[in-house]
Design a protein around this motif. Structure first.
Motif, PDB file in Angstrom:
ATOM      1  N   ASP A  35      36.746   5.512 -13.613  1.00  0.00           N
ATOM      2  CA  ASP A  35      35.929   4.335 -14.304  1.00  0.00           C
ATOM      3  C   ASP A  35      35.309   3.155 -13.548  1.00  0.00           C
ATOM      4  OD1 ASP A  35      36.224   5.469 -16.785  1.00  0.00           O
ATOM      5  OD2 ASP A  35      38.032   4.106 -17.458  1.00  0.00           O
ATOM      6  N   ALA A  36      35.874   3.174 -12.181  1.00  0.00           N
ATOM      7  CA  ALA A  36      35.202   2.006 -10.950  1.00  0.00           C
ATOM      8  C   ALA A  36      33.852   2.504 -10.896  1.00  0.00           C
ATOM      9  CB  ALA A  36      36.148   2.066  -9.733  1.00  0.00           C
ATOM     10  N   THR A  37      33.219   3.674 -11.135  1.00  0.00           N
ATOM     11  CA  THR A  37      32.114   4.131 -10.871  1.00  0.00           C
ATOM     12  C   THR A  37      31.032   3.254 -11.999  1.00  0.00           C
ATOM     13  OG1 THR A  37      32.296   6.235 -12.347  1.00  0.00           O
ATOM     14  CG2 THR A  37      32.501   6.350  -9.975  1.00  0.00           C
ATOM     15  N   TYR A  38      31.590   2.788 -12.979  1.00  0.00           N
ATOM     16  CA  TYR A  38      30.827   2.063 -13.863  1.00  0.00           C
ATOM     17  C   TYR A  38      30.039   0.760 -13.228  1.00  0.00           C
ATOM     18  CZ  TYR A  38      32.237   4.656 -18.201  1.00  0.00           C
ATOM     19  OH  TYR A  38      32.356   5.725 -18.903  1.00  0.00           O
ATOM     20  N   ALA A  39      30.860   0.386 -12.008  1.00  0.00           N
ATOM     21  CA  ALA A  39      30.160  -0.588 -11.202  1.00  0.00           C
ATOM     22  C   ALA A  39      28.935  -0.392 -10.787  1.00  0.00           C
ATOM     23  CB  ALA A  39      31.403  -1.039 -10.138  1.00  0.00           C
ATOM     24  N   LEU A  40      28.417   0.730 -10.695  1.00  0.00           N
ATOM     25  CA  LEU A  40      27.296   0.970  -9.802  1.00  0.00           C
ATOM     26  C   LEU A  40      26.144   1.051 -11.198  1.00  0.00           C
ATOM     27  CD1 LEU A  40      28.534   3.801  -7.699  1.00  0.00           C
ATOM     28  CD2 LEU A  40      28.107   1.509  -7.127  1.00  0.00           C
ATOM     29  N   GLN A  41      26.206   0.712 -12.223  1.00  0.00           N
ATOM     30  CA  GLN A  41      25.514   0.695 -13.613  1.00  0.00           C
ATOM     31  C   GLN A  41      24.381  -0.206 -13.066  1.00  0.00           C
ATOM     32  OE1 GLN A  41      27.973   0.208 -16.989  1.00  0.00           O
ATOM     33  NE2 GLN A  41      27.316   2.067 -17.848  1.00  0.00           N
TER      34      GLN A  41
END
Length: 99
Positions: A35-41
């Motif tokens: 879920d840390a990849t949501y920082a790339l939204q």
């Protein structure tokens, strides 16, 4: 001694990402998984903060997690597969998992 920082929790639920960014040193890198990849939204404060990291800090994101969340990484972030994940862990003197 360069450190690879592993983040896997949503940047919208706690302050791990912010704390990590404050502790980055020269030659360190950040690898976003789960879920840390949501920082790339696009359009998020988290992406803006990641974009402001010094050029010497590399940003990686696990490709499988990006695909699962339909996130296209910005040019600053390099998508990596699992073999590259392992290689990154071996390349750095320290690996810090932000549990």
């Amino acid at each position: 001694m360069a450190t690879l920082h592993l983040l896997s929790h949503s940047p919208f639920s706690d302050s791990r990402l912010v704390s990590c960014l404050r502790l980055l040193g020269p030659g360190d890198a950040v690898l976003l998984t789960g879920d840390a990849t949501y920082a790339l939204q696009p359009g998020t404060a988290q992406l803006q903060a990641l974009s402001l990291m010094p050029e010497g800090i590399n940003l990686y994101a696990l490709e499988e997690d990006l695909q699962a969340r339909a996130i296209t990484p910005p040019s600053r972030a390099q998508a990596v597969d699992y073999p590259a994940f392992v290689e990154l862990c071996a390349r750095f003197a320290k690996v810090n998992s932000w549990l």
